[in-house]
Write an enzyme that holds these catalytic residues in place. Structure first.
Site, PDB file in Angstrom:
ATOM      1  N   CYS A 241       0.819  -1.211   0.000  1.00  0.00           N
ATOM      2  CA  CYS A 241       0.000   0.000   0.000  1.00  0.00           C
ATOM      3  C   CYS A 241       0.857   1.266   0.000  1.00  0.00           C
ATOM      4  O   CYS A 241       1.771   1.390   0.814  1.00  0.00           O
ATOM      5  CB  CYS A 241      -0.882  -0.038   1.248  1.00  0.00           C
TER       6      CYS A 241
ATOM      7  N   ARG B 219     -12.076  -0.613 -15.076  1.00  0.00           N
ATOM      8  CA  ARG B 219     -12.085   0.259 -16.241  1.00  0.00           C
ATOM      9  C   ARG B 219     -12.820  -0.410 -17.387  1.00  0.00           C
ATOM     10  O   ARG B 219     -13.652   0.162 -18.036  1.00  0.00           O
ATOM     11  CB  ARG B 219     -10.654   0.573 -16.654  1.00  0.00           C
TER      12      ARG B 219
HETATM   13  P1  RVP Z   1      -0.576  -6.861   4.029  1.00  0.00           P
HETATM   14  O1  RVP Z   1      -1.076  -8.041   4.796  1.00  0.00           O
HETATM   15  O2  RVP Z   1       0.391  -6.030   4.800  1.00  0.00           O
HETATM   16  O3  RVP Z   1      -0.036  -7.254   2.693  1.00  0.00           O
HETATM   17  O4  RVP Z   1      -1.823  -5.914   3.780  1.00  0.00           O
HETATM   18  C1  RVP Z   1      -3.004  -6.339   3.154  1.00  0.00           C
HETATM   19  C2  RVP Z   1      -4.016  -5.224   3.215  1.00  0.00           C
HETATM   20  O5  RVP Z   1      -3.543  -4.089   2.470  1.00  0.00           O
HETATM   21  C3  RVP Z   1      -5.357  -5.538   2.602  1.00  0.00           C
HETATM   22  O6  RVP Z   1      -6.192  -6.307   3.412  1.00  0.00           O
HETATM   23  C4  RVP Z   1      -5.907  -4.134   2.340  1.00  0.00           C
HETATM   24  O7  RVP Z   1      -6.489  -3.558   3.493  1.00  0.00           O
HETATM   25  C5  RVP Z   1      -4.660  -3.340   2.009  1.00  0.00           C
HETATM   26  N1  RVP Z   1      -4.512  -3.141   0.573  1.00  0.00           N
HETATM   27  C6  RVP Z   1      -4.878  -3.937  -0.458  1.00  0.00           C
HETATM   28  N2  RVP Z   1      -4.541  -3.318  -1.606  1.00  0.00           N
HETATM   29  C7  RVP Z   1      -3.984  -2.165  -1.247  1.00  0.00           C
HETATM   30  C8  RVP Z   1      -3.472  -1.134  -2.133  1.00  0.00           C
HETATM   31  O8  RVP Z   1      -3.358  -1.334  -3.335  1.00  0.00           O
HETATM   32  N3  RVP Z   1      -3.129   0.002  -1.586  1.00  0.00           N
HETATM   33  N4  RVP Z   1      -3.958  -2.068   0.092  1.00  0.00           N
END
Ligand code: RVP
Length: 503
Positions: A321, A420
């Site tokens: 993220c 999209r």
């Molecule tokens: P991690 O376990 O740290 O990989 O985090 C997973 C979480 O990150 C997901 O459950 C969601 O809340 C968040 N996420 C998923 N996609 C994205 C993004 O593209 N920013 N973030």
């Protein structure tokens, strides 16, 4: 004037648990990881209508939660939320596959017609990797069963390649079969009694329904925590969005989804309130819907008021993220959980209603899960963690001599492209909030989850807790300095075997 939170926000890596007194009965065999998934009236002694047997759910992501992951995780006692960033039909199909999955009963995916050649059979077994092939009259997985052929029935270099399957197979009349409706343990008894490796299950008309394999039964016995509904089917969740929920949810209900979750990086919004209102108006409390994500008490109270069945916490902490970098919103995950869990307890004192809280994203080490639980989370959602296993939907690749799996964020262009197309090219993305990445390959989910839960259980024993609520009550947590963080891993030595490093 803007509001300033007094304390800086912290994340898991800045905390440790201080052990508490462990009595003689604080042994791993006595610990339960069972935890409520959706809200219930705790004061009146009610139980949650849905529980998890381990406090882990897989993230609502294309690169994490498909039907295969859902089956593998439910088998361990956790739950997957099948990703919603796909068409309604495809998502419903995935949910239906999980619900129709009969543990130990396998749909035959290698099938051939009796008059096909051994050469074609050889090509089929190479393609599927399976050495047992069902012979059905029309060559489909539900065709009339004509026989079975395995790699012990023919030798490709010694048999003419254009010879027919029917001359080498075990024909139906010589086979042991069972009728649909047989229980797994009765099927297993037949397998042992007749010394066979697989048992075809057929319907009254002789059409093939399933195969039961000798090796799968023992696997069934290895999973005492599997998460099942009243009809002995695996539990499964589904992610939904705030746009098409009135069309999506009916199809997902029809497919058998047990619980839903509104999937958004920012859940403190009018859109989530409307979705919760509309869906509860239509289905009452028959439908269970989690909401989120939020990172403070105000966000929690808003969603609790709006009727959320559980509340998900975390903005910007996910491994893929980049929301914090791109938009400057978010909060350290530990601080967010601590504040939201306090709000949840306050809500419970006021209303008698206990709303489970899920810590979503940012789990790097296994002990971070224990910290999240100790800080008040009822369960955690993980993306990166599950993406690493064989059972995740993405490709396993060799990069720089190491096996990796692909893992991409729902806010990355790669994930959002489907929308999209879905919207006829009208909605262009302004910027990405997630990246496309690799994660180190970690083998079978069963092995990984076994190690993780064992670490959680042992730490709980160190804290004198036999259950998650007890851990939440008894945990003693301390913030640690940067120097203590360095002290926590191997230091001032030359490490010989790097594979001992903890996950
Ligand atoms: P991690 O376990 O740290 O990989 O985090 C997973 C979480 O990150 C997901 O459950 C969601 O809340 C968040 N996420 C998923 N996609 C994205 C993004 O593209 N920013 N973030």
């Amino acid at each position: 004037m803007a509001h300033y939170f007094e304390e800086p926000s912290h994340t898991f890596g800045e905390y440790l648990l201080v052990p508490g007194y462990s009595s003689a009965d604080c042994i791993p065999g006595n610990v339960s990881l069972q935890t409520p998934l959706v809200k219930f009236n705790k004061k009146s002694g009610e139980k949650s209508p849905l529980y998890l047997n381990i406090p882990m759910v897989s993230a609502i992501m294309q690169s994490v939660s498909d039907d295969n992951m859902a089956v593998a995780l439910a088998r361990e006692g956790g739950l997957s939320f099948i990703f919603g960033s796909q068409t309604i039909e495809r998502q419903a199909e995935m949910v239906a596959k999980v619900k129709s999955y009969k543990a130990g009963f396998v749909k035959s995916d290698s099938n051939i017609r009796p008059e096909q050649s051994l050469k074609e059979l050889e090509e089929l077994t190479k393609r599927t990797g399976h050495s047992t092939v069902a012979v059905t009259e029309d060559g489909t997985s539900n065709g009339k069963l004509a026989g079975i052929i395995t790699d012990r029935d023919y030798r490709i270099n010694y048999c003419p390649p254009d010879a027919k399957v029917l001359d080498y197979m075990t024909p139906f009349k010589d086979m042991i079969t069972a009728e649909e409706g047989i229980s797994l343990s009765d099927a297993n008894d037949l397998i042992w009694k007749h010394k066979i490796n697989q048992l075809p299950v057929i319907d009254k008309k002789g059409n093939l329904q399933y195969l039961v394999f000798r090796k799968d039964y023992s696997s069934h016995e290895q999973h005492p925590l599997e998460l099942l509904d009243k009809k002995h089917r695996y539990l499964v969740g589904a992610g939904i969005n705030t746009r098409d929920y009135m069309e999506r949810v009916p199809d997902l209900i029809k497919a058998g989804a047990d619980v839903f979750c509104l999937d958004s990086s920012e859940g403190f919004s009018e859109w989530q309130k409307r979705a919760l209102r509309d869906l509860h108006k239509k289905y009452g409390d028959k439908i269970k819907i989690g909401a989120g994500n939020v990172v403070d008490a105000e966000g929690f109270n808003f969603l609790a008021e709006a009727g959320a069945d559980f509340i998900k916490v975390g903005i910007g902490g996910g491994s893929i993220c980049i929301t914090r970098e791109q938009k400057g919103i978010g909060r350290g995950q530990a601080t967010a959980i601590i504040e939201v869990a306090k709000a949840r307890d306050e809500w419970y004192r006021r209303t008698g209603e206990y709303i489970p809280v899920c810590s979503d994203g940012g789990i790097v080490h296994d002990y971070h899960i224990t910290l999240a639980l100790a800080m008040g989370a009822d369960f955690v959602m993980l993306g990166r963690y599950f993406a690493r296993f064989d059972e995740s939907p993405t490709s396993k690749l060799m990069v720089n001599g190491n096996y990796v799996k692909e893992y991409w964020g729902e806010g990355s262009n790669r994930a959002r492209n489907w929308q999209r197309y879905d919207l006829g090219g009208t909605r262009e993305l302004a910027f990405e909030e997630g990246v496309d990445s690799y994660v180190p390959y970690a083998g079978r989910l069963h092995d990984g989850v076994g190690i993780t839960t064992s670490k959680i259980i042992h730490t709980m024993c160190n804290c004198g807790a036999l259950s998650i609520p007890e851990l939440q009550e008894k945990a003693k947590l301390t913030l640690i300095s940067q120097a203590s963080i360095s002290e926590g891993s191997a230091h001032d030595v030359i490490v010989k075997n790097t594979s001992i490093h903890a996950e």
